[in-house]
Design a protein around this motif. Structure first.
Motif, PDB file in Angstrom:
ATOM      1  N   PRO A  82       9.219   9.393  -6.972  1.00 19.03           N
ATOM      2  CA  PRO A  82      10.277   8.505  -7.486  1.00 19.03           C
ATOM      3  C   PRO A  82      10.580   7.363  -6.525  1.00 19.03           C
ATOM      4  CG  PRO A  82      11.231  10.526  -6.619  1.00 19.03           C
ATOM      5  CD  PRO A  82       9.750  10.723  -6.581  1.00 19.03           C
ATOM      6  N   LEU A  83      11.397   6.412  -6.996  1.00 19.37           N
ATOM      7  CA  LEU A  83      11.776   5.240  -6.209  1.00 19.37           C
ATOM      8  C   LEU A  83      12.489   5.634  -4.921  1.00 19.37           C
ATOM      9  CD1 LEU A  83      12.126   2.165  -5.896  1.00 19.37           C
ATOM     10  CD2 LEU A  83      14.198   2.351  -7.288  1.00 19.37           C
ATOM     11  N   ALA A  84      13.185   6.754  -4.926  1.00 17.66           N
ATOM     12  CA  ALA A  84      13.934   7.176  -3.741  1.00 17.66           C
ATOM     13  C   ALA A  84      13.031   7.337  -2.520  1.00 17.66           C
ATOM     14  CB  ALA A  84      14.652   8.505  -4.028  1.00 17.66           C
ATOM     15  N   ASP A  85      11.742   7.619  -2.734  1.00 18.57           N
ATOM     16  CA  ASP A  85      10.822   7.810  -1.616  1.00 18.57           C
ATOM     17  C   ASP A  85      10.241   6.505  -1.090  1.00 18.57           C
ATOM     18  OD1 ASP A  85      10.977  10.648  -1.565  1.00 18.57           O
ATOM     19  OD2 ASP A  85       9.653  10.753  -3.296  1.00 18.57           O
ATOM     20  N   SER A  86      10.383   5.423  -1.836  1.00 21.05           N
ATOM     21  CA  SER A  86       9.729   4.180  -1.419  1.00 21.05           C
ATOM     22  C   SER A  86      10.665   2.975  -1.391  1.00 21.05           C
ATOM     23  CB  SER A  86       8.557   3.864  -2.368  1.00 21.05           C
ATOM     24  OG  SER A  86       9.037   3.612  -3.680  1.00 21.05           O
ATOM     25  N   TRP A  87      11.955   3.182  -1.609  1.00 23.64           N
ATOM     26  CA  TRP A  87      12.844   2.035  -1.749  1.00 23.64           C
ATOM     27  C   TRP A  87      12.841   1.103  -0.521  1.00 23.64           C
ATOM     28  CZ3 TRP A  87      16.745   0.867   1.527  1.00 23.64           C
ATOM     29  CH2 TRP A  87      17.250   1.899   2.330  1.00 23.64           C
ATOM     30  N   PRO A  88      12.671   1.599   0.734  1.00 26.92           N
ATOM     31  CA  PRO A  88      12.624   0.635   1.848  1.00 26.92           C
ATOM     32  C   PRO A  88      11.459  -0.342   1.731  1.00 26.92           C
ATOM     33  CG  PRO A  88      12.977   2.871   2.663  1.00 26.92           C
ATOM     34  CD  PRO A  88      12.591   2.988   1.228  1.00 26.92           C
ATOM     35  N   HIS A  89      10.339   0.131   1.196  1.00 25.66           N
ATOM     36  CA  HIS A  89       9.158  -0.734   1.093  1.00 25.66           C
ATOM     37  C   HIS A  89       9.265  -1.679  -0.117  1.00 25.66           C
ATOM     38  CE1 HIS A  89       7.570   1.790   4.221  1.00 25.66           C
ATOM     39  NE2 HIS A  89       7.789   2.852   3.477  1.00 25.66           N
ATOM     40  N   VAL A  90       9.900  -1.213  -1.184  1.00 28.63           N
ATOM     41  CA  VAL A  90      10.186  -2.110  -2.306  1.00 28.63           C
ATOM     42  C   VAL A  90      11.150  -3.201  -1.845  1.00 28.63           C
ATOM     43  CG1 VAL A  90      11.239  -2.270  -4.588  1.00 28.63           C
ATOM     44  CG2 VAL A  90       9.758  -0.325  -4.044  1.00 28.63           C
ATOM     45  N   ALA A  91      12.169  -2.801  -1.075  1.00 27.16           N
ATOM     46  CA  ALA A  91      13.124  -3.790  -0.547  1.00 27.16           C
ATOM     47  C   ALA A  91      12.428  -4.772   0.388  1.00 27.16           C
ATOM     48  CB  ALA A  91      14.256  -3.065   0.183  1.00 27.16           C
ATOM     49  N   ALA A  92      11.452  -4.279   1.168  1.00 20.46           N
ATOM     50  CA  ALA A  92      10.723  -5.169   2.079  1.00 20.46           C
ATOM     51  C   ALA A  92       9.912  -6.208   1.304  1.00 20.46           C
ATOM     52  CB  ALA A  92       9.812  -4.344   2.986  1.00 20.46           C
TER      53      ALA A  92
ATOM     54  N   TRP B 213       0.824  -1.210   0.000  1.00 20.77           N
ATOM     55  CA  TRP B 213       0.000   0.000   0.000  1.00 20.77           C
ATOM     56  C   TRP B 213       0.861   1.265   0.000  1.00 20.77           C
ATOM     57  CZ3 TRP B 213      -0.973   3.985   3.617  1.00 20.77           C
ATOM     58  CH2 TRP B 213      -2.031   4.825   3.252  1.00 20.77           C
ATOM     59  N   LEU B 214       1.976   1.247   0.726  1.00 21.60           N
ATOM     60  CA  LEU B 214       2.838   2.427   0.764  1.00 21.60           C
ATOM     61  C   LEU B 214       3.502   2.670  -0.588  1.00 21.60           C
ATOM     62  CD1 LEU B 214       4.442   2.034   4.296  1.00 21.60           C
ATOM     63  CD2 LEU B 214       2.870   3.827   3.544  1.00 21.60           C
ATOM     64  N   VAL B 215       3.928   1.603  -1.263  1.00 24.79           N
ATOM     65  CA  VAL B 215       4.494   1.776  -2.599  1.00 24.79           C
ATOM     66  C   VAL B 215       3.423   2.305  -3.554  1.00 24.79           C
ATOM     67  CG1 VAL B 215       5.558   0.591  -4.566  1.00 24.79           C
ATOM     68  CG2 VAL B 215       6.251   0.013  -2.243  1.00 24.79           C
ATOM     69  N   TYR B 216       2.199   1.759  -3.436  1.00 26.09           N
ATOM     70  CA  TYR B 216       1.102   2.274  -4.266  1.00 26.09           C
ATOM     71  C   TYR B 216       0.862   3.757  -3.996  1.00 26.09           C
ATOM     72  CZ  TYR B 216      -3.609   3.755  -5.255  1.00 26.09           C
ATOM     73  OH  TYR B 216      -4.676   4.510  -5.651  1.00 26.09           O
ATOM     74  N   ALA B 217       0.760   4.128  -2.708  1.00 23.34           N
ATOM     75  CA  ALA B 217       0.448   5.512  -2.366  1.00 23.34           C
ATOM     76  C   ALA B 217       1.539   6.474  -2.842  1.00 23.34           C
ATOM     77  CB  ALA B 217       0.250   5.644  -0.853  1.00 23.34           C
ATOM     78  N   LEU B 218       2.792   6.051  -2.712  1.00 26.83           N
ATOM     79  CA  LEU B 218       3.892   6.945  -3.068  1.00 26.83           C
ATOM     80  C   LEU B 218       4.151   6.973  -4.571  1.00 26.83           C
ATOM     81  CD1 LEU B 218       6.338   5.995  -0.173  1.00 26.83           C
ATOM     82  CD2 LEU B 218       5.155   8.175  -0.452  1.00 26.83           C
ATOM     83  N   ASN B 219       4.214   5.812  -5.187  1.00 28.12           N
ATOM     84  CA  ASN B 219       4.693   5.734  -6.568  1.00 28.12           C
ATOM     85  C   ASN B 219       3.591   5.683  -7.614  1.00 28.12           C
ATOM     86  OD1 ASN B 219       6.878   3.746  -4.883  1.00 28.12           O
ATOM     87  ND2 ASN B 219       7.687   5.500  -5.956  1.00 28.12           N
ATOM     88  N   VAL B 220       2.483   5.027  -7.306  1.00 28.02           N
ATOM     89  CA  VAL B 220       1.396   4.937  -8.276  1.00 28.02           C
ATOM     90  C   VAL B 220       0.427   6.103  -8.110  1.00 28.02           C
ATOM     91  CG1 VAL B 220      -0.527   3.538  -9.120  1.00 28.02           C
ATOM     92  CG2 VAL B 220       1.584   2.429  -8.386  1.00 28.02           C
ATOM     93  N   PHE B 221      -0.064   6.320  -6.905  1.00 34.18           N
ATOM     94  CA  PHE B 221      -1.071   7.356  -6.657  1.00 34.18           C
ATOM     95  C   PHE B 221      -0.490   8.759  -6.826  1.00 34.18           C
ATOM     96  CE2 PHE B 221      -3.565  10.084  -3.772  1.00 34.18           C
ATOM     97  CZ  PHE B 221      -4.827   9.896  -4.330  1.00 34.18           C
ATOM     98  N   ASN B 222       0.686   8.998  -6.228  1.00 36.54           N
ATOM     99  CA  ASN B 222       1.269  10.348  -6.254  1.00 36.54           C
ATOM    100  C   ASN B 222       2.363  10.523  -7.294  1.00 36.54           C
ATOM    101  OD1 ASN B 222      -0.106  11.864  -4.081  1.00 36.54           O
ATOM    102  ND2 ASN B 222       0.695  10.240  -2.771  1.00 36.54           N
TER     103      ASN B 222
END
Length: 386
Positions: A350-360, A338-347
């Motif tokens: 860039p990847l720099a804002d969500s990389w911890p959740h992509v890594a998770a 959901w956090l990757v969706y909210a940061l990268n898809v919805f808003n």
């Protein structure tokens, strides 16, 4: 490759023969898609019933009631003679809120003696309570502002000068990427993938557990030549492709058919669908490796998946939870989705804002590697006890 293809064909046959797979991989996900999006089709609740107790009964109070009835989310469904009658109506579920206007309200209002107007609302449904509170507060504020504006006009002030006193600061509010405040856009994009990931986790544990339960795991390992990686890859790949197809159908339905906001574009949607499926399967296999029993593995995946709907943080933010719960939220794959969706898809960040959740999500996909020895031992030696 021949062994892998052979195991994949074997798994396709099992999927075709067992109706549990069809229900969990196709029927239930499609039902969830239609159900949740239809449930919140209007975006917000409309015409929710409210009551009125108008003991003043003047043209001013009737104008307030008409204004309340004209609100998009409120509908004046009944008038009551007393507050006790209106309270009983709330308790019976006939109305969600009521406005109480005491006798003498208009006289006090015109004389600038600050009359008290009360409104009562039920917060049993948080959405209904919050929206009706907003409507009730708005109509009472507008009534007071209208009388004050008329008084200032009588003193010779222009409308512009009067508004300077009534509203010295003008608010310019913008809801990012959701100007209509559609709950469908906010919630369906969380509920649907979380439900599909729940199916993935449970079915993965079921699929591995059935091999042990029915004693077919040894035959599976023989087909794989004793290689647990080939055995798991051949068994999981058909399910991966089917679940990925359902995730893509879900994405097409939300973002193309329903037109939900997707500032990040197609690449992020595709990447997130793949990550969601792999993370769900990885979590299910890891739980089976931790407890190589179909019943226990499915129970833990079910419990973890159901808790995920609260721990995702879409309805109640994780940062507002107690510190142990906020830390625990990192152990739920659905939250990272959901956090990757909210940061990268919805808003569209860039990847720099969500990389911890992509890594998770990648970590959950690779988590079975920590238990690969236990999974192999379960497939080769475990004896299911009824």
């Amino acid at each position: 490759m021949r062994r892998l293809a052979d195991i994949m064909l074997r798994e396709c046959g099992m999927i075709r023969r067992n109706p549990v797979y069809l229900l969990s991989m196709v029927i239930f996900p499609l039902f969830v898609m239609v159900y949740f999006t239809s449930l919140m089709e209007e975006g917000q609740p409309q015409e929710m019933p409210v009551g009125v107790v108008d003991l003043d009964n003047t043209s001013t109070t009737r104008a307030i009631i008409r204004r309340l009835d004209g609100m998009q989310t409120s509908h004046v469904a009944a008038h009551y003679a007393s507050a006790s009658e209106a309270r009983k109506a709330i308790q019976h579920g006939d109305i969600y809120a009521f406005l109480y206007i005491p006798e003498g309200t208009t006289d006090k209002l015109l004389a600038s003696r600050a009359p008290t107007v009360s409104f009562y609302y039920s917060n049993t449904s948080l959405t209904a309570g919050a929206l009706l509170f907003r409507d009730l507060k708005t109509v009472t504020t507008l009534a007071n502002a209208g009388v004050a504006q008329a008084t200032l006009r009588a003193k010779g002030l222009t409308d512009r000068q009067a508004m300077t006193f009534l509203q010295p600061i003008t608010l310019d509010v913008h809801l990012v990427n959701n100007p209509t405040t559609s709950y469908n856009l906010y919630l369906s994009t969380m509920l649907l993938p979380a439900a599909i990931m729940l199916f993935i986790m449970i079915l993965t544990a079921y699929s591995a557990g059935t091999e042990v339960k029915h004693g077919s795991s040894k035959e599976l390992m023989q087909r794989a030549g004793g290689n647990i990686f080939i055995a798991l890859a051949g068994k999981m790949l058909p399910q991966t492709l089917l679940f990925l197809a359902m995730m893509l159908i879900h994405a097409f339905y939300l973002f193309s058919v329903l037109g939900f906001t997707h500032e990040g574009g197609l690449p992020w949607i595709l990447a997130l669908c793949i990550l969601a499926v792999l993370a769900g399967q990885g979590f299910g296999l890891a739980i089976f490796g931790l407890m190589p029993s179909m019943r226990m593995a499915m129970s833990i995946c079910s419990l973890w998946g159901v808790l995920s709907f609260s721990m995702i943080g879409a309805a109640f933010p994780a940062f507002a939870m107690d510190a142990p719960l906020e830390a625990l939220a990192w152990l739920f794959p659905m939250r990272h989705y959901w956090l990757v969706y909210a940061l990268n898809v919805f808003n569209g960040y860039p990847l720099a804002d969500s990389w911890p959740h992509v890594a998770a999500l990648l970590f959950f996909a690779l988590l079975p590697l920590l238990f690969i020895g236990r999974i192999k031992k379960a497939f080769e030696q475990y004896v299911y006890v009824k």
